[in-house]
Design an enzyme around this catalytic site. Structure first.
Site, PDB file in Angstrom:
ATOM      1  CG  ASN A   9     -22.871   3.759  98.690  1.00 48.79           C
ATOM      2  OD1 ASN A   9     -23.447   4.797  98.981  1.00 48.79           O
ATOM      3  ND2 ASN A   9     -21.554   3.702  98.494  1.00 48.79           N
ATOM      4  CE  LYS A  11     -20.802   4.434  94.689  1.00 44.36           C
ATOM      5  NZ  LYS A  11     -19.524   4.166  94.089  1.00 44.36           N
ATOM      6  CG  HIS A  93     -17.307   3.904 100.097  1.00 42.60           C
ATOM      7  ND1 HIS A  93     -16.711   4.427  98.969  1.00 42.60           N
ATOM      8  CD2 HIS A  93     -18.210   2.986  99.647  1.00 42.60           C
ATOM      9  CE1 HIS A  93     -17.238   3.862  97.893  1.00 42.60           C
ATOM     10  NE2 HIS A  93     -18.160   2.979  98.278  1.00 42.60           N
ATOM     11  CD  GLU A  95     -17.218   6.366  95.764  1.00 43.82           C
ATOM     12  OE1 GLU A  95     -18.195   6.835  96.357  1.00 43.82           O
ATOM     13  OE2 GLU A  95     -17.314   5.534  94.833  1.00 43.82           O
ATOM     14  CD  GLU A 164     -17.543  -1.349  98.678  1.00 41.36           C
ATOM     15  OE1 GLU A 164     -18.559  -1.576  98.024  1.00 41.36           O
ATOM     16  OE2 GLU A 164     -17.219  -0.216  99.070  1.00 41.36           O
ATOM     17  N   GLY A 170     -17.303   0.981  90.721  1.00 43.09           N
ATOM     18  CA  GLY A 170     -17.772   1.910  89.696  1.00 43.09           C
ATOM     19  C   GLY A 170     -17.068   1.743  88.361  1.00 43.09           C
ATOM     20  CB  SER A 210     -18.666  -3.491  89.120  1.00 43.82           C
ATOM     21  OG  SER A 210     -18.000  -2.252  88.990  1.00 43.82           O
TER      22      SER A 210
HETATM   23  C1  PEP Z   1     -19.824   1.150  96.237  1.00 42.42           C
HETATM   24  O1  PEP Z   1     -19.879   2.336  96.057  1.00 42.42           O
HETATM   25  O2  PEP Z   1     -19.766   0.725  97.406  1.00 42.42           O
HETATM   26  C2  PEP Z   1     -19.833   0.243  95.099  1.00 42.42           C
HETATM   27  C3  PEP Z   1     -19.587  -1.013  95.286  1.00 42.42           C
HETATM   28  O3  PEP Z   1     -20.121   0.808  93.879  1.00 42.42           O
HETATM   29  P1  PEP Z   1     -20.375   0.023  92.504  1.00 42.42           P
HETATM   30  O4  PEP Z   1     -21.321  -1.107  92.789  1.00 42.42           O
HETATM   31  O5  PEP Z   1     -20.975   1.048  91.584  1.00 42.42           O
HETATM   32  O6  PEP Z   1     -19.056  -0.476  92.023  1.00 42.42           O
END
Ligand code: PEP
Length: 249
Positions: A9, A11, A93, A95, A164, A170, A210
């Site tokens: 992803n 973003k 997601h 976000e 997630e 992040g 992460s």
């Molecule tokens: C994501 O945005 O779906 C995500 C898992 O980000 P990160 O790996 O940076 O935590």
């Protein structure tokens, strides 16, 4: 055996030069991976370009509208994603839930539209730290999964779920393999009880939060973790390739 997926992803990052570099590198790398589907999810403006170069990977959009067409300035429809060959779309997601106030109801409409239009939703679910500390994580995730799938008829290849935990996205803090496995097993049980045992067994459930080149292998070795949704590390080509390799079976 369920085929693993590693989805990157991006973003709101990237440029056409990055699209070209990733396409070239991932086409080469993913061609040799055993039983792993690599998915790249760029900003919507780059989906078609990335898809045109795709030989060994699939593409995912990061968002979609539930309507087929119409006066929705700034939005993209499932039909348009299908038209450019995009196979997956991220829906729900954290976000989008947090920054754009997407509710479980809106997410359910998007999931239904994606399935009806032949684009596979990658349904993202996960609890906040506050909810985990209050012992509510299993209930929260169950209700996110069930509200998104309510009333839908679908097969296991029409859905991917990504667990997630918000506190791990992040932040550099990854859920432990045990914490992640526990939640993935829970999601599979919810699917088995509420929908069907066969669908639960076949549905791919990804871990996101992460994931990096060091943590991927142990996470992906858990019995109910079928790969990852990767944010930050998907922007570093070499790291992302290592993560894809870690999902090979
Ligand atoms: C994501 O945005 O779906 C995500 C898992 O980000 P990160 O790996 O940076 O935590």
């Amino acid at each position: 055996m369920r085929q693993s997926i590693v989805a990157g992803n991006w973003k709101m990052n990237g440029a056409s030069s990055f699209v070209q570099e990733m396409a070239q590198q991932i086409n080469l790398h993913a061609a040799d991976l055993d039983n792993v589907e690599v998915v790249l999810s760029p900003p919507s403006v780059y989906v078609a370009m990335l898809q045109q170069s795709a030989k060994s990977y699939a593409t995912a959009a990061q968002n979609v509208h539930f309507a087929k067409s119409g006066a929705y300035t700034g939005e993209v429809s499932v039909t348009m994603l299908q038209d450019v060959g995009c196979k997956y779309v991220l829906i729900g997601h954290s976000e989008r839930r947090e920054i754009f106030a997407e509710s479980n109801q809106l997410i359910a409409k998007k999931v239904a539209a994606a399935m009806q239009g032949g684009v596979v939703p990658i349904l993202c679910v996960g609890e906040s730290l506050l909810q985990r500390n209050a012992g509510q994580e299993f209930e929260v995730v169950k209700s996110q999964v069930l509200s998104a799938l309510q009333g839908l008829q679908f097969s296991a290849d029409s859905l991917v779920i990504a667990y997630e935990p918000i506190w791990a996205i992040g932040t550099g803090e990854t859920a432990s393999p045990e914490q992640a496995q526990q939640m993935h097993a829970h999601i599979r049980k919810v699917l088995a009880v509420e929908i069907s045992a066969e669908l639960a067994e076949q549905t791919r459930i990804l871990y996101g939060g992460s994931v990096n080149a060091q943590t991927a292998a142990l996470l992906f070795s858990q019995p109910d973790i079928d790969g990852g949704l990767v944010g930050g590390a998907s922007l570093k080509v070499e790291d992302f390739k290592l993560i894809c390799s870690a999902a090979a079976k």
